[in-house]
Design an enzyme around this catalytic site. Structure first.
Site, mmCIF file in Angstrom:
data_model
loop_
_atom_site.group_PDB
_atom_site.id
_atom_site.type_symbol
_atom_site.label_atom_id
_atom_site.label_comp_id
_atom_site.label_asym_id
_atom_site.label_seq_id
_atom_site.Cartn_x
_atom_site.Cartn_y
_atom_site.Cartn_z
ATOM 1 N N TYR A 141 0.824 -1.221 0.000
ATOM 2 C CA TYR A 141 0.000 0.000 0.000
ATOM 3 C C TYR A 141 0.858 1.271 0.000
ATOM 4 O O TYR A 141 0.380 2.355 -0.285
ATOM 5 C CB TYR A 141 -0.959 0.024 1.203
ATOM 6 C CG TYR A 141 -2.048 -1.030 1.149
ATOM 7 C CD1 TYR A 141 -2.245 -1.829 0.017
ATOM 8 C CD2 TYR A 141 -2.892 -1.239 2.224
ATOM 9 C CE1 TYR A 141 -3.226 -2.792 -0.030
ATOM 10 C CE2 TYR A 141 -3.890 -2.207 2.183
ATOM 11 C CZ TYR A 141 -4.048 -2.986 1.056
ATOM 12 O OH TYR A 141 -5.028 -3.941 1.016
ATOM 13 N N LYS A 192 3.647 -15.654 1.959
ATOM 14 C CA LYS A 192 3.554 -16.322 0.656
ATOM 15 C C LYS A 192 4.983 -16.550 0.171
ATOM 16 O O LYS A 192 5.370 -16.147 -0.934
ATOM 17 C CB LYS A 192 2.750 -15.418 -0.299
ATOM 18 C CG LYS A 192 2.319 -16.053 -1.594
ATOM 19 C CD LYS A 192 1.165 -17.009 -1.448
ATOM 20 C CE LYS A 192 0.907 -17.722 -2.761
ATOM 21 N NZ LYS A 192 -0.018 -18.856 -2.653
ATOM 22 N N ASP A 224 -3.086 -18.167 1.208
ATOM 23 C CA ASP A 224 -4.259 -18.823 0.607
ATOM 24 C C ASP A 224 -4.793 -19.908 1.543
ATOM 25 O O ASP A 224 -6.007 -20.039 1.757
ATOM 26 C CB ASP A 224 -3.944 -19.372 -0.787
ATOM 27 C CG ASP A 224 -2.589 -20.053 -0.873
ATOM 28 O OD1 ASP A 224 -1.779 -19.918 0.060
ATOM 29 O OD2 ASP A 224 -2.335 -20.744 -1.884
ATOM 30 N N ASP A 248 -5.278 -6.866 5.751
ATOM 31 C CA ASP A 248 -6.495 -6.128 5.403
ATOM 32 C C ASP A 248 -7.601 -7.129 5.047
ATOM 33 O O ASP A 248 -8.731 -7.061 5.544
ATOM 34 C CB ASP A 248 -6.162 -5.231 4.188
ATOM 35 C CG ASP A 248 -7.250 -4.241 3.875
ATOM 36 O OD1 ASP A 248 -8.240 -4.178 4.619
ATOM 37 O OD2 ASP A 248 -7.107 -3.519 2.863
ATOM 38 N N ASP A 252 -10.809 -8.662 7.725
ATOM 39 C CA ASP A 252 -12.222 -8.449 7.402
ATOM 40 C C ASP A 252 -12.965 -9.774 7.325
ATOM 41 O O ASP A 252 -14.104 -9.891 7.788
ATOM 42 C CB ASP A 252 -12.367 -7.697 6.072
ATOM 43 C CG ASP A 252 -12.472 -6.198 6.293
ATOM 44 O OD1 ASP A 252 -12.106 -5.731 7.391
ATOM 45 O OD2 ASP A 252 -12.921 -5.479 5.366
#
Ligand code: NAD
Length: 362
Positions: A141, A192, A224, A248, A252
């Site tokens: 980000y 990852k 994943d 993020d 959620d």
């Protein structure tokens, strides 16, 4: 020593829900000798209305002085057409950056009584208690270079950069290990590393930091798989630590396991444990001013503040127990009320706040 708490109620339902949290803080002061001094400031749309900026210098000064900050929510339809840099949400980004709040704590807790609110089967989620620690100020980000460029053949290409320095990984890892030490001492680092070099470094640095916390059982999981496991068997996790974008998304998803946005608190901490505490939801302009919003996420934000910034785990537990007791009594604000459910009563924002206070005093 007296600790300073800055109260930033913000916009919309912010003022109503913070008022209930203040009743709880007052009770802790009068009945349990909590030694804190409160100051009040403006942020978001309310600050823009008063000072022309969503994070004005007066609030900045108060924020710098405080040991911890309690925030309601910011935003409102009336600010939607303002220039981007003075929109209420900019106030939030401003204070997070200003105070270097790089460690975002998002618990996903589901009280047994509310298990029916989840879209998953009650036995999979009842009693769920996970903490997701998300790196908040780095990663893709913020990484440079970024942009949209035109290639030689005239085609456009969008690009962002996922970067983490060792020091950034180290500080979020320390933050997560410290939190794990206060809980069940199990930490799962999510990355990852099979595809991304930056996540290989992440893995190695977290392993290295882990040597300083021998009591914490450290595991690693690819993002994943972590997404699958969160939905399949969420109770296997205690604390999860991950980068900005993965966090993020996962936080959620984890929040929605609980099915009730009005129930979840959050914290954003700096490297010394100073933090800003706020419910995960927004200012809910659709229900503002009606005394029907759920203040429990704001009240449990106070509990997180006591635990993580004010070193008052016992008082934090008292708040959590009081909230649990109110839910056991069957009291429900509209967002968690299920029509026809036995032994439950629909109550207002102030009534459920009063019930938490009564339970604290009982
Ligand atoms: P929201 O979280 O404010 O509301 C989403 C839905 O959940 C609404 O139907 C609302 O009524 C309900 N809801 C939220 N909190 C509740 C509570 N405590 N009790 C009962 N119901 C509750 O999200 P939104 O509608 O997308 O955004 C509204 C405004 O809030 C926007 O201006 C947005 O930018 C801002 N926002 C602020 C924050 C923040 O302050 N941290 C976070 C998200 C959104």
């Amino acid at each position: 020593m007296t600790k300073k708490i800055l109260i930033l109620a913000g916009d919309g339902i912010g003022k109503e829900i913070v008022a209930e949290a203040l009743k709880v803080i007052d009770t802790l002061k009068t009945d349990f000798a909590l030694d804190v001094e409160l100051t009040h400031g403006e942020i978001g749309g309310a600050a823009y209305d008063a000072d022309g900026h969503p994070y004005p210098p007066a609030t900045q000064a108060l924020a710098k002085e405080a040991d911890a900050i309690l925030l309601g929510a910011v935003g409102g339809y009336q600010y939607d057409d303002l220039p981007r840099d003075v929109r209420p949400e900019r106030g939030l980004l401003g204070i997070r950056a200003d105070l270097e709040l790089f460690s975002n704590l998002r618990p996903a807790i589901l009280n047994e009584e509310l298990a029916d609110a989840s879209s998953l089967k009650p036995e999979i989620v009842a009693g769920l208690d996970i903490m997701i620690v998300r790196e908040l100020t780095g990663g893709i980000y913020f990484g440079e270079p970024r942009g949209i460029r035109t290639l030689e053949n005239g085609e456009k290409q969008g690009y962002n950069t996922l970067v983490y320095k060792e020091s950034e990984i180290e500080r979020i890892a320390h933050s997560a290990f410290k939190i794990a030490m206060q809980r069940d001492k199990r930490l799962c680092s999510v990355g990852k590393a099979n595809v991304l070099e930056v996540m290989e470094l992440w893995h190695d640095v977290v392993e290295r930091v882990g040597k300083e916390y021998p009591e914490v059982e450290l595991s690693h999981m690819y993002v994943d798989n972590a997404a699958m496991q969160l939905v399949k068997e969420p109770k296997q996790f205690d604390v999860m630590v991950t980068g900005n974008m993965f966090g993020d998304i996962l936080s959620d998803a984890a929040a929605m396991l609980t099915g009730s946005i009005g129930m979840l608190p959050s914290a954003s901490l700096d490297k010394n444990g100073k933090g800003m505490y706020e419910p995960i939801h927004g200012s809910a302009p659709d229900i503002a001013g009606k005394n029907i919003a759920n203040p429990l996420a704001t009240i449990t934000s106070v509990s997180m503040m006591l635990r993580y910034s004010l070193d008052q785990a016992d008082l934090a537990q008292k708040i959590d127990d009081a909230v649990e007791s109110v839910l056991k009594q069957g009291l429900r604000t509209a967002d968690i009320y299920v029509e026809g459910q036995k032994s439950t009563t629909l109550v207002s924002t102030s009534e459920i706040g009063d019930a938490v206070v009564a339970s604290l005093k009982a």
